[in-house]
Design a protein around this motif. Structure first.
Motif, PDB file in Angstrom:
ATOM      1  N   LYS A 198       1.038  -1.021   0.258  1.00 19.29           N
ATOM      2  CA  LYS A 198       0.060  -0.130   0.008  1.00 19.29           C
ATOM      3  C   LYS A 198       1.000   1.099   0.059  1.00 19.29           C
ATOM      4  O   LYS A 198       0.675   2.350   0.926  1.00 19.29           O
ATOM      5  N   SER A 199       1.730   1.311  -1.001  1.00 21.85           N
ATOM      6  CA  SER A 199       2.759   2.427  -0.911  1.00 21.85           C
ATOM      7  C   SER A 199       2.379   3.545  -1.823  1.00 21.85           C
ATOM      8  O   SER A 199       2.907   4.558  -1.973  1.00 21.85           O
ATOM      9  N   LYS A 203      -2.026   4.213  -0.348  1.00 24.43           N
ATOM     10  CA  LYS A 203      -1.691   5.112   0.807  1.00 24.43           C
ATOM     11  C   LYS A 203      -2.101   6.544   0.856  1.00 24.43           C
ATOM     12  O   LYS A 203      -2.557   6.892   1.871  1.00 24.43           O
ATOM     13  N   SER A 206      -5.968   6.397   1.671  1.00 21.30           N
ATOM     14  CA  SER A 206      -6.360   5.982   3.177  1.00 21.30           C
ATOM     15  C   SER A 206      -6.105   7.362   3.923  1.00 21.30           C
ATOM     16  O   SER A 206      -6.810   7.613   4.915  1.00 21.30           O
TER      17      SER A 206
END
Length: 297
Positions: A198-199, A203, A206
């Motif tokens: 989730k980079s 990310k 979120s």
């Protein structure tokens, strides 16, 4: 930097001087891949790092050639078959034992204190979670012994790592940590962690949704679009592998909105759509777009 000193100059310190961690020069790298290409050539083929960084890394990475890995065509996209020239043979039990032997060999030859396994391979499709297959550690070990089709490569790597006492970090969105893996890790006292890196876009999304919900702003729909030109996009062009990624991306938002019972008192969630398109000519890191429509409350 850590700030400035009395003269107004920046103060810097390496991480290993601030927290207990190994010196970067003492880290050794090894691993497995279904492609026999050395890491320098693989880096060049992936076209993710800037060219200047690739030039600096090449002398070190060209010496690293991956060990044979597990190739189960049913778990990754069919278009990955052309790269699979470095694969293990045998039953799943035999391949798990080979992974364990590779870990021991690496640790012994390099005289290492600790080995950490990091899964950075392709996204797999989700595997079934059913009674008798992988609900307990005993079931999972028996399923590997019986060469059950529904045991994924990443789960085999996780089990091998746990049995060797190695922390296992999952960097992809598939459901590697079936209940049997979790129970086995608890029994052996081994750490397992991770559900996709989730980079990138995930990310960003979120952080944005967390801020909006915390501020009392209610997102009612989120539409995300990605186009990718590297092998990640090629693998995700297969519907089953894309579904793993879609679930991972959606779960992040679900967790955020689920924590606010005022905005989402009815239990409803934002209308969330994720689109990933493979564009072969776009041979650069993935380029994401996120469109969010909001309703204030």
């Amino acid at each position: 930097g850590l700030g400035v000193d009395a003269r107004g100059e920046e103060v810097y310190a390496p991480f290993n001087k601030l927290v207990p961690m190994v010196h970067p020069n003492d880290i050794e790298v090894d691993g497995w891949d279904i492609s026999s290409m050395n890491m320098a050539d693989a880096m060049d083929r992936a076209r993710v790092f800037d060219y200047s960084l690739q030039k600096q890394l090449r002398p070190y990475l060209e010496k690293i050639v991956p060990r044979p890995s597990i190739y189960c065509p049913d778990f990754i996209a069919a278009n990955q078959g052309e790269r699979a020239d470095n694969v293990m043979t045998g039953t799943k039990q035999e391949m798990m034992q080979k992974i364990r032997a590779d870990i021991r060999d690496f640790k012994e030859k390099k005289n290492l204190d600790k080995v950490i396994i990091l899964w950075t391979a392709n996204t797999e499709r989700f595997c079934d979670i059913t009674e008798g297959l992988n609900m307990t550690a005993e079931e999972l070990l028996n399923s590997i012994q019986n060469n059950e089709d529904e045991v994924s490569p990443s789960t085999i790597f996780a089990v091998a790592s746990i049995l060797e006492g190695c922390t296992y970090i999952n960097g992809s969105p598939q459901n590697t940590f079936v209940p049997g893996v979790q129970e086995l890790a608890e029994m052996e006292g081994v750490y397992i962690a991770g559900d996709d890196f989730k980079s990138g876009q995930t990310k960003y999304k979120s952080v944005l949704v967390d801020f909006l919900v915390g501020a009392g702003i209610k997102p009612v729909s989120i539409v995300s679009y990605n186009h990718l030109g590297n092998n990640d996009g090629k693998n995700l062009s297969s519907p089953k592998q894309f579904r793993s990624k879609e679930i991972s991306k959606s779960n992040v938002v679900d967790d955020m909105v689920g924590s606010n019972k005022i905005l989402y008192a009815d239990g409803k969630k934002p209308d969330h759509t994720v689109v990933i398109k493979y564009v072969p000519t776009w041979q650069t890191p993935n380029e994401p777009w996120t469109s969010t429509s909001l309703r204030f409350s």
